[in-house]
Motif scaffolding. Structure first.
Motif: not given
Length: 243
Positions: A13-15, A49-55, A57-58
């Motif tokens: 959803k965020e993407l 990896r979740v952390d990387e995704i968070c960065r 998608i800001k």
């Protein structure tokens, strides 16, 4: 309880909200697009990896976790075990009633003889039971649906029948905005549910007004308890006089 699939759903959803494609995410993560699709399809990813995704998608991890929690289905009814846990401690029951009315910790400790530490303890218990999600600064999110009702023959309603009904009806109903109506009649069985629906709408209106008036000062508000009921019933003393 949140699952990996809930996390993936929120990430997708965020993407979409940020108009980021799988190819964009793959580039940000240094991965092949096919690998990103496979990772999200399987829900197989490490916390790093979740952390990387968070960065990418800001969004920070705390906010992502909050959105996952917010996406969880709300409870319209508790289990027997949850209700028994609530009534096991009268201060916990009080805290539960207060959070159902969206009271803050400060409002509860100001009105009742409960210290801040006690109130936080009860908030934590309500979080474990599943009534609220406790958040930083002792704020919380209710995990109950607008249609929430205590179980008809559950521990909470049993407690109020035994301890609160006589107390409620023994008082006068002549104050400002108060009233007691008792109407008896025989009507079509097919129409009875229609009247119950009307009562439920009145209860919903009352609840919504309560929420809307939270912005008012305490001096401009008064606590009311609305009790609505309808059942096929005859007073026992009258029933004994039947032919």
């Amino acid at each position: 309880m949140s699952t990996t699939s809930d996390l993936v759903t929120v990430i997708k959803k965020e993407l979409k909200a940020t108009q980021m494609t799988y190819a964009d995410l793959a580039q940000a993560l240094g991965m092949a697009e096919s690998s990103v699709k496979r990772m999200l399809a399987k829900g197989d990813m490490s916390l790093s990896r979740v952390d990387e995704i968070c960065r990418a998608i800001k969004i920070d991890f705390a906010e992502l976790s909050r959105r996952v929690a917010d996406a969880q289905p709300l409870l319209s009814e508790m289990t027997q075990e949850q209700e028994r846990a609530v009534v096991a401690d009268k201060k916990l029951l009080l805290a539960a009633i207060c959070v159902l009315s969206q009271w803050t910790l400060e409002q509860i400790t100001t009105r009742y003889r409960m210290s801040e530490a006690e109130c936080v303890k009860y908030f934590a218990q309500l979080d474990r039971i599943g009534i609220i999600e406790l958040r930083p600064m002792n704020r919380y999110r209710l995990k109950l649906a607008k249609t929430f009702r205590w179980r008809e023959h559950g521990a909470v309603m049993s407690y109020f029948r035994e301890n609160a009904v006589l107390d409620y009806f023994s008082g006068g109903f002549g104050g400002h905005g108060e009233g007691l109506l008792m109407v008896h009649g025989t009507i079509s069985r097919s129409l009875a549910p229609t009247f119950m629906e009307r009562l439920q709408r009145v209860a919903q209106d009352f609840s919504q007004q309560h929420q809307a008036d939270q912005k008012l000062a305490d001096k401009d508000r008064e606590g009311y308890t609305l009790v609505l009921a309808m059942r096929s019933w005859e007073f026992g003393a009258f029933e004994q006089l039947r032919r």
